[in-house]
Design an enzyme around this catalytic site. Structure first.
Site, PDB file in Angstrom:
ATOM      1  N   SER A  16       0.829  -1.208   0.000  1.00  0.00           N
ATOM      2  CA  SER A  16       0.000   0.000   0.000  1.00  0.00           C
ATOM      3  C   SER A  16       0.862   1.257   0.000  1.00  0.00           C
ATOM      4  CB  SER A  16      -0.941   0.017   1.204  1.00  0.00           C
ATOM      5  OG  SER A  16      -0.228   0.173   2.422  1.00  0.00           O
ATOM      6  N   ASP A  29       6.562   2.867   6.411  1.00  0.00           N
ATOM      7  CA  ASP A  29       6.444   2.222   5.101  1.00  0.00           C
ATOM      8  C   ASP A  29       6.610   3.214   3.955  1.00  0.00           C
ATOM      9  OD1 ASP A  29       5.829   0.138   6.749  1.00  0.00           O
ATOM     10  OD2 ASP A  29       4.072  -0.518   5.637  1.00  0.00           O
TER      11      ASP A  29
END
Length: 376
Positions: free
Chosen positions: A156, A210
């Site tokens: 994602s 991330d």
């Protein structure tokens, strides 16, 4: 220079230590994956339509919206060039966009992951287009990835970074041509800030690790075997479970988080000097038979495990281990890879690839065919 077509690429990630602790302000050790990346083809349109293709998410037909139907009036008045550091997440805008994501599609035609991917794109597009003076009136986007979805490898975030970079380029906020270190740093930081906004759409309260890894890439190079257990897991739910335990048992959980923090800090010192699941335990057990060490990566509860490969481990030994992991009844999926790859990158139209070719390209051939040239 304004481009009419370009490809953006961003890597996945592994978190070596501190998966859950980082959400609560503790240290985590993470690195970008070499060869496991997301690719997004952006192409200019002037007909007032947005087309989003997500073939690797199983979407048979592209999303299609008119740019004029987006709620630009709900966007906060911000100076985009300075980044969204102080931007409050716009829940009102998000709620409005949710109502138009499925425009022209039956609810049974799209699943939750497809909806979130489309929602994330429209949220960023609406925010960034609002202050843009670009001549782009619409765009076609096709996203491909050789990252397994929902396996703790930052798929994602890789997607979010590709979207943020492509939109910032298309709307003229950044340029890939300026090679001055200060400008590259400024562009990368802006990409990362907007990618974090996209991650908020997907995960609610992400740590920011991330998207930072997908943007900036790099770390000390480590070679390892990455094993996907194929056990589905939902990061947002797993993170909320830890948060609930922290609220109910703060003294106990804080001690655990501090211990995890200590492990991450110790690993940082080593580098400077030079929540599990039965399937993850099985990977560790098999790897241990060959004197290799394994741990989970991501939020746990399934997903992926990483096995460190020492320099003295031969190619033949690796193949034997992979065969054992791939064998029934486990049928795990293995990737021989390393961390320390490049972060977000841009490839202009010097590569002659059209939308049809991009859509039909085999996932494992993306890196070979596309590659990258310009680093943001």
């Amino acid at each position: 220079m304004s481009l009419d077509k370009y490809i953006i690429s961003a890597p996945g990630k592994v978190i070596l230590f501190g998966e859950h602790a980082v959400v609560h302000g503790k240290t985590a050790i993470a690195g970008s994956l070499d060869g496991l990346r997301t690719y997004a083809l952006f192409e200019k349109r002037i007909d007032g339509y947005l087309e989003l293709n997500l073939p690797d998410l199983g979407l048979q037909h592209a999303f299609l919206w008119q740019t004029s139907e987006l709620p630009y009036n709900l966007v906060n008045n911000i100076e985009t060039k300075d980044g969204p550091q102080n931007l409050q997440f716009n829940d009102i805008l998000l709620h409005k966009i949710k109502s138009i994501v499925s425009n022209g599609k039956d609810d049974q035609e799209i699943n939750h992951i497809q909806q979130i991917a489309a929602l994330t794109f429209l949220y960023l597009y609406t925010c960034l287009k609002n202050n843009s003076q670009t001549l782009w009136d619409g765009m076609t986007i096709c996203v491909r990835s050789n990252l397994p979805i929902g396996s703790g490898l930052g798929s994602s975030a890789s997607y979010s970074v590709c979207l943020a970079t492509g939109l910032l380029l298309g709307f003229g906020y950044i340029s890939y041509e300026n090679n001055e270190k200060q400008e590259i740093k400024k562009s990368s930081e802006l990409i990362n800030l907007w990618a974090y906004q996209a991650e908020k759409v997907i995960h609610g309260t992400p740590s920011g690790v991330d998207n930072s890894v997908a943007t900036f890439g790099k770390t000390q190079s480590l070679r390892f075997l990455l094993t996907n257990t194929k056990v589905p897991r939902h990061t947002k739910t797993l993170v909320e479970n830890v948060r609930t335990r922290l609220e109910n048992f703060p003294k106990i959980v804080n001690l655990i988080l501090d211990a995890i923090h200590g492990i991450s800090e110790s690993f940082k010192e080593i580098l400077e000097k030079e929540i599990s699941h039965p399937s993850l335990d099985k990977v560790r057990e098999i790897a241990a038979q060959y004197d290799l060490h394994t741990k989970l990566t991501g939020a746990g509860g399934g997903g992926c495990a990483i096995t460190l490969i020492r320099n003295d481990v031969s190619k033949e030994q690796i193949e034997i281990i992979k065969k054992a992991l791939n064998a029934s009844p486990h049928c795990f999926e293995c990737y021989e890879t390393s961390i320390g790859g490049y972060g977000v990158s841009v490839l202009d139209t010097c590569i002659d690839i059209n939308l049809k070719e991009f859509l039909e390209c085999e996932k494992n051939k993306l890196t070979e065919i596309i590659g990258w040239k310009y680093f943001v």
